[in-house]
Design a protein around this motif. Structure first.
Motif, mmCIF file in Angstrom:
data_model
loop_
_atom_site.group_PDB
_atom_site.id
_atom_site.type_symbol
_atom_site.label_atom_id
_atom_site.label_comp_id
_atom_site.label_asym_id
_atom_site.label_seq_id
_atom_site.Cartn_x
_atom_site.Cartn_y
_atom_site.Cartn_z
ATOM 1 N N GLY A 165 1.088 -1.085 0.017
ATOM 2 C CA GLY A 165 -0.034 -0.144 -0.019
ATOM 3 C C GLY A 165 0.834 1.208 -0.128
ATOM 4 N N ALA A 166 0.532 2.392 -0.482
ATOM 5 C CA ALA A 166 1.237 3.451 -0.788
ATOM 6 C C ALA A 166 0.131 4.561 -0.333
ATOM 7 C CB ALA A 166 1.647 3.612 -1.967
ATOM 8 N N ALA A 167 0.650 5.669 0.491
ATOM 9 C CA ALA A 167 -0.299 6.905 0.657
ATOM 10 C C ALA A 167 0.737 8.070 0.586
ATOM 11 C CB ALA A 167 -0.849 6.777 2.135
ATOM 12 N N LEU A 168 0.299 9.140 -0.375
ATOM 13 C CA LEU A 168 1.208 10.257 -0.603
ATOM 14 C C LEU A 168 0.371 11.458 -0.205
ATOM 15 C CD1 LEU A 168 0.222 11.821 -3.397
ATOM 16 C CD2 LEU A 168 1.417 9.792 -4.326
ATOM 17 N N LEU A 169 1.100 12.515 0.196
ATOM 18 C CA LEU A 169 0.474 13.763 0.345
ATOM 19 C C LEU A 169 0.989 14.720 -0.593
ATOM 20 C CD1 LEU A 169 -0.827 15.495 2.843
ATOM 21 C CD2 LEU A 169 1.518 16.051 3.516
ATOM 22 N N ASP A 170 -0.104 15.299 -1.307
ATOM 23 C CA ASP A 170 -0.030 16.298 -2.245
ATOM 24 C C ASP A 170 0.372 17.754 -1.781
ATOM 25 O OD1 ASP A 170 -2.498 17.574 -1.740
ATOM 26 O OD2 ASP A 170 -3.095 16.667 -3.657
ATOM 27 N N GLU A 171 0.573 18.803 -2.628
ATOM 28 C CA GLU A 171 0.870 19.931 -2.382
ATOM 29 C C GLU A 171 -0.439 20.797 -1.709
ATOM 30 O OE1 GLU A 171 -0.578 20.250 -6.645
ATOM 31 O OE2 GLU A 171 0.555 19.111 -5.484
ATOM 32 N N ASN A 172 -1.598 20.106 -1.781
ATOM 33 C CA ASN A 172 -2.817 20.798 -1.314
ATOM 34 C C ASN A 172 -3.109 20.042 -0.039
ATOM 35 O OD1 ASN A 172 -3.388 22.201 -3.620
ATOM 36 N ND2 ASN A 172 -3.762 20.284 -4.709
ATOM 37 N N GLY A 173 -2.447 19.326 0.515
ATOM 38 C CA GLY A 173 -2.555 18.732 1.821
ATOM 39 C C GLY A 173 -3.625 17.562 1.705
ATOM 40 N N GLN A 174 -3.867 16.878 0.708
ATOM 41 C CA GLN A 174 -4.473 15.813 0.707
ATOM 42 C C GLN A 174 -3.827 14.418 0.321
ATOM 43 O OE1 GLN A 174 -8.017 16.244 0.231
ATOM 44 N NE2 GLN A 174 -7.411 18.024 0.935
ATOM 45 N N ILE A 175 -4.200 13.417 0.955
ATOM 46 C CA ILE A 175 -3.736 12.229 1.033
ATOM 47 C C ILE A 175 -4.272 11.260 -0.342
ATOM 48 C CG2 ILE A 175 -3.330 10.052 2.060
ATOM 49 C CD1 ILE A 175 -3.344 11.443 4.767
ATOM 50 N N HIS A 176 -3.360 10.781 -0.985
ATOM 51 C CA HIS A 176 -3.933 9.818 -2.032
ATOM 52 C C HIS A 176 -3.328 8.319 -1.871
ATOM 53 C CE1 HIS A 176 -5.320 13.427 -4.051
ATOM 54 N NE2 HIS A 176 -4.117 13.952 -3.757
ATOM 55 N N CYS A 177 -4.117 7.627 -1.688
ATOM 56 C CA CYS A 177 -3.719 6.020 -1.454
ATOM 57 C C CYS A 177 -3.838 5.295 -2.743
ATOM 58 C CB CYS A 177 -4.601 5.654 -0.399
ATOM 59 S SG CYS A 177 -4.526 6.136 0.960
ATOM 60 N N GLY A 178 -2.980 4.244 -2.776
ATOM 61 C CA GLY A 178 -2.762 3.251 -3.953
ATOM 62 C C GLY A 178 -2.367 1.724 -3.278
ATOM 63 N N ALA A 179 -2.959 0.616 -3.925
ATOM 64 C CA ALA A 179 -2.626 -0.433 -3.655
ATOM 65 C C ALA A 179 -1.897 -1.339 -4.790
ATOM 66 C CB ALA A 179 -3.369 -1.339 -3.072
ATOM 67 N N ASN A 180 -1.283 -2.183 -4.883
ATOM 68 C CA ASN A 180 -0.701 -3.121 -5.931
ATOM 69 C C ASN A 180 -1.899 -3.761 -6.564
ATOM 70 O OD1 ASN A 180 -0.018 -4.596 -3.383
ATOM 71 N ND2 ASN A 180 0.997 -5.984 -4.671
ATOM 72 N N VAL A 181 -1.730 -4.070 -7.803
ATOM 73 C CA VAL A 181 -2.957 -4.469 -8.658
ATOM 74 C C VAL A 181 -2.374 -5.606 -9.566
ATOM 75 C CG1 VAL A 181 -5.069 -4.466 -10.039
ATOM 76 C CG2 VAL A 181 -4.499 -2.891 -8.427
ATOM 77 N N GLU A 182 -2.419 -7.042 -9.283
ATOM 78 C CA GLU A 182 -1.656 -7.955 -10.198
ATOM 79 C C GLU A 182 -2.619 -8.088 -11.203
ATOM 80 O OE1 GLU A 182 1.234 -9.835 -6.654
ATOM 81 O OE2 GLU A 182 -0.385 -11.037 -7.511
ATOM 82 N N ASN A 183 -2.010 -8.974 -12.091
ATOM 83 C CA ASN A 183 -2.524 -9.512 -13.397
ATOM 84 C C ASN A 183 -2.087 -10.899 -13.686
ATOM 85 O OD1 ASN A 183 -3.121 -9.514 -16.417
ATOM 86 N ND2 ASN A 183 -4.261 -7.823 -15.721
ATOM 87 N N ALA A 184 -3.189 -11.559 -14.423
ATOM 88 C CA ALA A 184 -2.537 -13.036 -14.818
ATOM 89 C C ALA A 184 -1.557 -12.848 -15.754
ATOM 90 C CB ALA A 184 -3.647 -13.754 -15.226
ATOM 91 N N ALA A 185 -1.513 -12.038 -16.406
ATOM 92 C CA ALA A 185 -0.392 -11.603 -17.660
ATOM 93 C C ALA A 185 0.574 -10.799 -16.752
ATOM 94 C CB ALA A 185 -1.039 -11.070 -18.483
ATOM 95 N N TYR A 186 1.566 -11.238 -15.877
ATOM 96 C CA TYR A 186 2.226 -10.754 -14.942
ATOM 97 C C TYR A 186 2.698 -9.280 -15.377
ATOM 98 C CZ TYR A 186 2.260 -15.106 -12.581
ATOM 99 O OH TYR A 186 1.845 -16.405 -12.098
ATOM 100 N N PRO A 187 3.213 -9.154 -16.206
ATOM 101 C CA PRO A 187 3.726 -7.718 -16.676
ATOM 102 C C PRO A 187 2.876 -6.460 -16.467
ATOM 103 C CG PRO A 187 4.615 -9.091 -18.535
ATOM 104 C CD PRO A 187 3.474 -10.005 -17.521
ATOM 105 N N ASN A 188 1.605 -6.931 -16.766
ATOM 106 C CA ASN A 188 0.644 -5.915 -16.590
ATOM 107 C C ASN A 188 0.034 -5.362 -15.053
ATOM 108 O OD1 ASN A 188 0.441 -5.693 -19.470
ATOM 109 N ND2 ASN A 188 -1.014 -7.599 -19.703
ATOM 110 N N GLY A 189 0.448 -5.917 -14.151
ATOM 111 C CA GLY A 189 0.353 -5.282 -12.995
ATOM 112 C C GLY A 189 0.659 -4.128 -12.668
ATOM 113 N N ILE A 190 0.279 -3.234 -11.526
ATOM 114 C CA ILE A 190 0.673 -1.926 -11.372
ATOM 115 C C ILE A 190 0.909 -1.803 -9.681
ATOM 116 C CG2 ILE A 190 -0.349 -0.623 -13.063
ATOM 117 C CD1 ILE A 190 -2.510 0.018 -10.955
ATOM 118 N N CYS A 191 2.134 -1.160 -9.442
ATOM 119 C CA CYS A 191 2.598 -1.070 -8.137
ATOM 120 C C CYS A 191 1.729 -0.157 -7.312
ATOM 121 C CB CYS A 191 3.922 -0.354 -8.180
ATOM 122 S SG CYS A 191 5.183 -1.556 -8.923
#
Length: 140
Positions: free
Chosen positions: A33-59
């Protein structure tokens, strides 16, 4: 923590750990999981999303950056990345591609907090993780 931003490091870490619970990692069983703070003081989160075609996942970091851009943010002020287990000697640092993606939106002195599911482990600056980086200024 900057006096100009009321979002604490612990809040950012908690958000990253929470984002881990939403990871889609049926192949590796390695949630990040990742959480970042932007210049406006907002938090944005993301999680890794895997795919059966392995190179198509995202961090997780890529996912969080996409959320920031979609919300109108343009600068990463701080980022927390949480992954792995509660082992204190194994760090889940951003991969090389994500280090470069973070660089697109962050300054070399931007703090990257590395956490496990139980809390903070270590912190680095972007320059520590990506020395002598190539960024937007190199294209001028």
């Amino acid at each position: 923590m900057s006096d100009h931003n009321p979002i604490s490091d612990s809040t950012l870490i908690t958000a990253a750990i929470d984002a881990m619970t939403r990871a889609y990692a049926p192949y590796s069983n390695f949630a990040v999981g990742a959480a970042l703070l932007d210049e406006n003081g907002q938090i944005h989160c993301g999680a890794n999303v895997e795919n059966a075609a392995y190179p198509n996942g995202i961090c997780a970091e890529t996912s969080a950056i996409a959320m920031m851009v979609n919300a109108g943010g343009t600068q990463i002020k701080r980022i927390a990345v949480a992954g792995g287990t509660d082992a204190v000697d194994i760090l889940c640092t951003p991969c090389g591609g994500c280090r470069q993606r973070i660089r697109e939106f962050a300054a070399p002195d931007t703090v990257i907090i590395i956490a496990s599911p139980v809390g903070e482990q270590q912190r680095f600056t972007l320059a520590d993780l990506l020395p002598h980086s190539f960024g937007p200024a190199n294209l001028n």
